[in-house]
Design a protein around this motif. Structure first.
Motif, PDB file in Angstrom:
ATOM      1  N   ARG A 100       0.836  -1.206   0.000  1.00 48.29           N
ATOM      2  CA  ARG A 100       0.000   0.000   0.000  1.00 48.29           C
ATOM      3  C   ARG A 100       0.872   1.258   0.000  1.00 48.29           C
ATOM      4  O   ARG A 100       0.587   2.233  -0.706  1.00 48.29           O
ATOM      5  CB  ARG A 100      -0.939  -0.026   1.222  1.00 48.29           C
ATOM      6  CG  ARG A 100      -1.908   1.116   1.196  1.00 48.29           C
ATOM      7  CD  ARG A 100      -2.988   1.020   2.260  1.00 48.29           C
ATOM      8  NE  ARG A 100      -3.669   2.309   2.318  1.00 48.29           N
ATOM      9  CZ  ARG A 100      -4.549   2.663   3.234  1.00 48.29           C
ATOM     10  NH1 ARG A 100      -4.901   1.800   4.172  1.00 48.29           N
ATOM     11  NH2 ARG A 100      -5.107   3.863   3.220  1.00 48.29           N
ATOM     12  N   TRP A 144      -5.050  -4.911  -0.715  1.00 43.95           N
ATOM     13  CA  TRP A 144      -3.675  -5.344  -1.028  1.00 43.95           C
ATOM     14  C   TRP A 144      -3.430  -6.796  -0.613  1.00 43.95           C
ATOM     15  O   TRP A 144      -2.320  -7.302  -0.762  1.00 43.95           O
ATOM     16  CB  TRP A 144      -2.669  -4.399  -0.339  1.00 43.95           C
ATOM     17  CG  TRP A 144      -2.678  -3.048  -0.997  1.00 43.95           C
ATOM     18  CD1 TRP A 144      -1.893  -2.646  -2.046  1.00 43.95           C
ATOM     19  CD2 TRP A 144      -3.550  -1.956  -0.701  1.00 43.95           C
ATOM     20  NE1 TRP A 144      -2.208  -1.366  -2.411  1.00 43.95           N
ATOM     21  CE2 TRP A 144      -3.237  -0.909  -1.607  1.00 43.95           C
ATOM     22  CE3 TRP A 144      -4.573  -1.753   0.218  1.00 43.95           C
ATOM     23  CZ2 TRP A 144      -3.904   0.316  -1.597  1.00 43.95           C
ATOM     24  CZ3 TRP A 144      -5.235  -0.530   0.227  1.00 43.95           C
ATOM     25  CH2 TRP A 144      -4.901   0.480  -0.670  1.00 43.95           C
ATOM     26  N   ARG A 169      -1.866  -9.136  -3.186  1.00 38.68           N
ATOM     27  CA  ARG A 169      -0.425  -8.945  -3.349  1.00 38.68           C
ATOM     28  C   ARG A 169       0.330  -9.560  -2.182  1.00 38.68           C
ATOM     29  O   ARG A 169       1.398 -10.151  -2.351  1.00 38.68           O
ATOM     30  CB  ARG A 169      -0.100  -7.449  -3.451  1.00 38.68           C
ATOM     31  CG  ARG A 169      -0.731  -6.761  -4.648  1.00 38.68           C
ATOM     32  CD  ARG A 169       0.282  -6.414  -5.702  1.00 38.68           C
ATOM     33  NE  ARG A 169       1.276  -5.439  -5.297  1.00 38.68           N
ATOM     34  CZ  ARG A 169       1.056  -4.129  -5.221  1.00 38.68           C
ATOM     35  NH1 ARG A 169      -0.132  -3.630  -5.495  1.00 38.68           N
ATOM     36  NH2 ARG A 169       2.031  -3.317  -4.879  1.00 38.68           N
ATOM     37  N   ASP A 183       2.278   1.732  -3.447  1.00 31.26           N
ATOM     38  CA  ASP A 183       1.248   2.229  -4.357  1.00 31.26           C
ATOM     39  C   ASP A 183       0.925   3.697  -4.095  1.00 31.26           C
ATOM     40  O   ASP A 183       0.506   4.413  -5.002  1.00 31.26           O
ATOM     41  CB  ASP A 183      -0.041   1.402  -4.219  1.00 31.26           C
ATOM     42  CG  ASP A 183       0.074   0.049  -4.900  1.00 31.26           C
ATOM     43  OD1 ASP A 183       1.166  -0.253  -5.436  1.00 31.26           O
ATOM     44  OD2 ASP A 183      -0.913  -0.705  -4.898  1.00 31.26           O
TER      45      ASP A 183
END
Ligand code: ZN
Length: 266
Positions: free
Chosen positions: A32, A206, A209, A35
Motif C-alpha cells: 500500500r 492489497w 499482493r 502504491d
C-alpha cells in the motif's frame, strides 16, 4: 484506485530477519505504501539458510540461502519494493552475532536512505523468535543513536489467534495433511503477549499482493503450509488488517504510517 494518502517523495525502511518476514508481517502495508508513492526499502538481515524446505521443494541444502534470496527478490517485486538490501548475517544467531557490524549497517542504511519512517518487529518478534527479537533490538538501538533526529520507528505485531484461524481455514478446505505448525512454530505463539497496537492499517485491497508475495517464498510456503491452502476470500477476511505500534523514541515527530491507519481506542 489511488490511495487517499500521498507518500510521493517519502521513504520507508523496513528491517526484518529472514526472507518471508516482510510479507508475513506487513506485506499489505508495504504494498500500500509503494502504491501511495513511497520509496519502500527492505533490509533483510539473513538469507534464511536455516529455514525449512517445504515438501516438494527441489532445493538442496547448499542452495537454500541462494534460493531464499531469490524468493525474496520475487516477493519484493510483487510488493513494489524499490530497493532490497540482503545482509549475510547467520540465520539462527542474529541476536548475538556481529552485533557492532549489524548496528553499523542499520545506521548506514538510515543515513543513506533518510527514511521518513522505519518498520521492524516489536519486542515479541512476532512469535518470540530470537532472531526477530535480535533485529528489534539492533533496529531500536540504531534508530535511537540518531537522538533528536531519529526517524519515527514502528513495530509490527500479529493479532493473537490469527494463525490458528489460518490453519483452521486451510483444514476446512480439505488440507488435513497440513503440518499444525506453520513455519515450524506453534500457532498460539503468534502475537502471544504482544503489546497492543496503536493503530491498524486496512490492507484488504492489497491482500492478493500480500498472499502472492508470501507464496513467492516457495521453500517455506509449500503444500505443507496453511498459506498454500486458503482461498482468496479467506485471505481477504483473515489478512485484511495489519497492526502497528509506534516506538516512544520519537514522540515529537509527525505522523507518518499512522496516516494509513485507524487509531485503536485505548
Ligand atoms: Zn523470520
Amino acid at each position: 484506485m489511488p490511495d487517499i494518502v500521498d507518500f510521493a517523495g517519502r521513504t520507508i525502511l523496513a528491517i526484518f530477519a529472514h526472507p518471508d518476514d516482510e510479507s508475513l508481517a506487513c506485506g499489505g502495508t508495504l504494498a500500500r505504501l509503494a502504491d501511495a508513492g513511497a520509496r519502500v526499502v527492505v533490509m533483510c538481515a539473513s538469507r534464511g539458510e536455516r529455514g525449512s524446505f517445504s515438501s516438494g521443494s527441489v532445493v538442496s541444502g547448499n542452495d537454500l540461502p541462494t534460493a531464499r534470496a531469490q524468493e525474496l527478490e520475487e516477493a519484493a517485486h510483487v510488493l513494489g519494493v524499490a530497493e532490497l538490501i540482503v545482509l549475510h548475517h547467520p540465520d539462527g544467531d542474529l541476536r548475538w552475532a556481529n552485533v557492532p557490524q549489524f548496528h553499523a549497517e542499520i545506521v548506514a542504511a538510515i543515513e543513506r536512505t533518510r527514511p521518513d519512517g522505519v518498520i521492524t518487529f516489536a519486542e515479541d518478534g512476532l512469535y518470540w523468535h530470537l532472531d526477530h527479537i535480535g533485529v528489534h533490538e539492533r533496529t531500536f538501538t540504531a534508530v535511537k543513536s540518531f537522538g533528536p533526529w531519529a526517524p519515527p520507528l514502528y513495530y509490527v505485531t500479529m493479532k493473537q489467534g490469527l494463525m490458528q484461524e489460518i490453519v483452521a481455514a486451510a483444514r476446512a478446505n480439505g488440507a488435513h495433511h497440513l503440518k499444525g505448525k506453520p513455519f515450524n512454530v506453534e500457532p498460539d505463539a503468534f502475537g502471544d503477549y504482544a503489546k497492543p497496537p496503536d493503530f491498524l492499517v486496512d490492507v484488504h485491497e492489497w491482500v492478493p499482493r500480500k498472499l502472492a508475495a508470501l507464496r513467492c517464498h516457495r521453500t517455506q510456503i509449500g503444500p505443507d503450509n496453511a498459506f498454500h491452502h486458503i482461498t482468496d476470500e479467506q485471505a481477504r477476511r483473515l489478512l485484511g488488517v495489519e497492526q502497528f505500534r509506534r516506538s516512544p523514541l520519537d514522540a515529537g515527530w509527525e505522523s507518518v504510517i499512522e496516516q494509513l491507519g485507524e487509531r485503536v481506542a485505548g
